[in-house]
Design an enzyme around this catalytic site. Sequence first.
Site, PDB file in Angstrom:
ATOM      1  N   PHE A  10       0.830  -1.206   0.000  1.00  0.00           N
ATOM      2  CA  PHE A  10       0.000   0.000   0.000  1.00  0.00           C
ATOM      3  C   PHE A  10       0.863   1.254   0.000  1.00  0.00           C
ATOM      4  O   PHE A  10       1.820   1.362   0.782  1.00  0.00           O
ATOM      5  CB  PHE A  10      -0.886   0.058   1.248  1.00  0.00           C
ATOM      6  CG  PHE A  10      -1.963  -0.971   1.332  1.00  0.00           C
ATOM      7  CD1 PHE A  10      -3.240  -0.700   0.886  1.00  0.00           C
ATOM      8  CD2 PHE A  10      -1.696  -2.225   1.878  1.00  0.00           C
ATOM      9  CE1 PHE A  10      -4.247  -1.650   0.981  1.00  0.00           C
ATOM     10  CE2 PHE A  10      -2.696  -3.186   1.979  1.00  0.00           C
ATOM     11  CZ  PHE A  10      -3.966  -2.899   1.526  1.00  0.00           C
ATOM     12  N   ASP A  11       0.496   2.201  -0.847  1.00  0.00           N
ATOM     13  CA  ASP A  11       0.970   3.563  -0.659  1.00  0.00           C
ATOM     14  C   ASP A  11       0.282   4.080   0.596  1.00  0.00           C
ATOM     15  O   ASP A  11      -0.707   3.496   1.073  1.00  0.00           O
ATOM     16  CB  ASP A  11       0.600   4.406  -1.885  1.00  0.00           C
ATOM     17  CG  ASP A  11       0.880   5.878  -1.668  1.00  0.00           C
ATOM     18  OD1 ASP A  11       2.018   6.210  -1.315  1.00  0.00           O
ATOM     19  OD2 ASP A  11      -0.048   6.684  -1.839  1.00  0.00           O
ATOM     20  N   LEU A  12       0.751   5.193   1.126  1.00  0.00           N
ATOM     21  CA  LEU A  12       0.202   5.716   2.377  1.00  0.00           C
ATOM     22  C   LEU A  12      -0.731   6.900   2.134  1.00  0.00           C
ATOM     23  O   LEU A  12      -1.953   6.763   2.169  1.00  0.00           O
ATOM     24  CB  LEU A  12       1.362   6.121   3.290  1.00  0.00           C
ATOM     25  CG  LEU A  12       1.045   6.368   4.756  1.00  0.00           C
ATOM     26  CD1 LEU A  12       0.577   5.097   5.432  1.00  0.00           C
ATOM     27  CD2 LEU A  12       2.278   6.906   5.469  1.00  0.00           C
ATOM     28  N   ASP A  13      -0.137   8.069   1.837  1.00  0.00           N
ATOM     29  CA  ASP A  13      -0.937   9.283   1.675  1.00  0.00           C
ATOM     30  C   ASP A  13      -1.879   9.172   0.481  1.00  0.00           C
ATOM     31  O   ASP A  13      -1.462   8.865  -0.632  1.00  0.00           O
ATOM     32  CB  ASP A  13      -0.021  10.492   1.475  1.00  0.00           C
ATOM     33  CG  ASP A  13       0.769  10.819   2.716  1.00  0.00           C
ATOM     34  OD1 ASP A  13       0.244  10.626   3.825  1.00  0.00           O
ATOM     35  OD2 ASP A  13       1.929  11.275   2.591  1.00  0.00           O
ATOM     36  N   ILE A 164      -1.223  -1.064  -4.233  1.00  0.00           N
ATOM     37  CA  ILE A 164      -2.397  -0.201  -4.257  1.00  0.00           C
ATOM     38  C   ILE A 164      -1.943   1.234  -4.021  1.00  0.00           C
ATOM     39  O   ILE A 164      -1.244   1.521  -3.043  1.00  0.00           O
ATOM     40  CB  ILE A 164      -3.416  -0.614  -3.168  1.00  0.00           C
ATOM     41  CG1 ILE A 164      -3.794  -2.098  -3.327  1.00  0.00           C
ATOM     42  CG2 ILE A 164      -4.657   0.266  -3.231  1.00  0.00           C
ATOM     43  CD1 ILE A 164      -3.137  -3.011  -2.338  1.00  0.00           C
TER      44      ILE A 164
END
Length: 217
Positions: A10-13, A164
């Site tokens: 996963f990306d975060l922001d 994602i």
Amino acid sequence: MTSNIKTMLFDLDGTIMDTNELIIRSFMESLKGLVSEDFGREHIIPSMGLTLEAQFQNFTGLTDVGHLIKAYRTVNTKLHDELLRPFPYTNEVMKNLHEQGIRIGVVTTKIRMSTERGMKFCGLYDYVDAFVTVDDVANPKPHPEPVLMALEMLNADPATTIMIGDSAVDMISAKEAGVIPVGVAWSLKGGELLKENGAQYIIDDMRELYAFAGMER
């Protein structure tokens, strides 16, 4: 849709944590007096996902932007708890994926300190098996290095891994690393841009990730 996924990165922001307004306000306050009066969120959104250094250099034309990064982080820290929220169903989905044995990684262009702070604040930290931050790599996204590092840390097969994200750099990094790029429809940049940059799937709801792991929603 593939349903044999064993690892999710996963990306975060803008992907699992709604930091959009936090980021925009942090930029606007730290750029006061350095950009034109008509500079606004529409100028910031397209570059979200790049490193702070790259964004400030793009916005100001300056090479040395260390002072601006420091100012940004001061504002960001001040507003963090007020503006940060996980996106809908993120806690439920990550908890259930984790409990079902899906390996979870976070791959971000944030520094480790703010990454861990945000994940703990949102109650997501314990569901993640590996973190790759901008502090850990020589070449941040869109280079494949961060995704490749996460794959190595998790002993993951790219063929059964999805990444994602909400930005073009996430899709490019994933594609170059050989994993399946998945975009989120809630991206401020729009799903079409993600498709243009390699997204094989666009999800409208975090709960759609269950199907990738062969789980019931």
